[in-house]
Write an enzyme that holds these catalytic residues in place. Structure first.
Site, PDB file in Angstrom:
ATOM      1  N   ASN A  42       0.828  -1.208   0.000  1.00  0.00           N
ATOM      2  CA  ASN A  42       0.000   0.000   0.000  1.00  0.00           C
ATOM      3  C   ASN A  42       0.863   1.260   0.000  1.00  0.00           C
ATOM      4  O   ASN A  42       1.972   1.285   0.544  1.00  0.00           O
ATOM      5  CB  ASN A  42      -0.983  -0.003   1.182  1.00  0.00           C
ATOM      6  N   GLU A  44       0.324   5.460   0.663  1.00  0.00           N
ATOM      7  CA  GLU A  44      -0.598   6.489   1.134  1.00  0.00           C
ATOM      8  C   GLU A  44      -0.157   7.876   0.687  1.00  0.00           C
ATOM      9  O   GLU A  44       1.018   8.129   0.451  1.00  0.00           O
ATOM     10  CB  GLU A  44      -0.682   6.459   2.667  1.00  0.00           C
ATOM     11  N   CYS A  53      -4.362   0.666  -2.064  1.00  0.00           N
ATOM     12  CA  CYS A  53      -4.143  -0.560  -1.289  1.00  0.00           C
ATOM     13  C   CYS A  53      -3.106  -1.461  -1.957  1.00  0.00           C
ATOM     14  O   CYS A  53      -2.918  -1.432  -3.171  1.00  0.00           O
ATOM     15  CB  CYS A  53      -5.438  -1.347  -1.168  1.00  0.00           C
ATOM     16  N   GLU A  55      -3.320  -4.613  -2.536  1.00  0.00           N
ATOM     17  CA  GLU A  55      -3.935  -5.534  -3.499  1.00  0.00           C
ATOM     18  C   GLU A  55      -4.021  -4.896  -4.880  1.00  0.00           C
ATOM     19  O   GLU A  55      -3.731  -5.522  -5.892  1.00  0.00           O
ATOM     20  CB  GLU A  55      -5.348  -5.930  -3.049  1.00  0.00           C
ATOM     21  N   CYS A  84     -10.485  -4.511   1.149  1.00  0.00           N
ATOM     22  CA  CYS A  84     -11.574  -3.537   1.204  1.00  0.00           C
ATOM     23  C   CYS A  84     -12.506  -3.750   0.012  1.00  0.00           C
ATOM     24  O   CYS A  84     -12.209  -4.515  -0.915  1.00  0.00           O
ATOM     25  CB  CYS A  84     -11.016  -2.112   1.217  1.00  0.00           C
ATOM     26  N   CYS A  87     -10.989  -3.096  -3.555  1.00  0.00           N
ATOM     27  CA  CYS A  87     -10.105  -4.168  -4.009  1.00  0.00           C
ATOM     28  C   CYS A  87     -10.903  -5.423  -4.367  1.00  0.00           C
ATOM     29  O   CYS A  87     -10.584  -6.115  -5.331  1.00  0.00           O
ATOM     30  CB  CYS A  87      -9.060  -4.483  -2.947  1.00  0.00           C
TER      31      CYS A  87
HETATM   32 ZN   LIG Z   1      -8.281  -2.194  -0.796  1.00  0.00          ZN
END
Ligand SMILES: [Zn+2]
Length: 132
Positions: A42, A44, A53, A55, A84, A87
């Site tokens: 991930n 940010e 993310c 993924e 999430c 994803c």
């Molecule tokens: Zn995600």
């Protein structure tokens, strides 16, 4: 354990996570049908909505490297969090048959397994568009 290399790739990717705000480091590793491993972590942003993310980073890397068939995705985080919703949607579109291995980085020897289809049943995909 048959997925040892894939699990290690997700744990290694997690080390490359750039998450200075949440400090929630996540790594993901996709296994292609050709047995290649593509990993991501991930990233940010101070503008939170721009964050991505692990993924999706792994999936976008894989897709743009020309991989389109995936058998497994392994995701490593503290606590072994599941993907999430965003994803799950992208995995349902691009890795619909994939198994999912969730790794708690504190106890990586006891992974949880599920599937993309179990995480997002009856998903919306390009198949739902009418024929042109
Ligand atoms: Zn995600």
């Amino acid at each position: 354990m048959p997925y040892t290399k894939l699990i290690q790739a997700a744990l290694d990717a997690r080390e490359q996570s750039v998450a200075p705000y949440s400090r929630f480091n996540v790594g993901a590793a996709l296994l292609t049908a050709g047995k290649e491993i593509i990993s991501g972590a991930n990233v940010e942003s101070a503008s939170y909505g721009l964050s991505c993310c692990a993924e999706r980073v792994a999936l976008f890397k894989a897709l743009t490297d020309g991989h389109h068939n995936f058998t497994t995705i392994t995701i490593a985080s503290s606590g072994g969090a599941a993907p999430c919703g965003a994803c799950r949607q992208l995995l349902a579109e691009y890795a619909p048959e994939a198994g999912v291995i969730l790794i708690n980085s504190e106890s990586p020897d006891t992974p949880e397994t599920t599937t993309v289809n179990e995480l997002l049943p009856n998903s919306f995909t390009g198949e739902d568009f009418p024929e042109p």
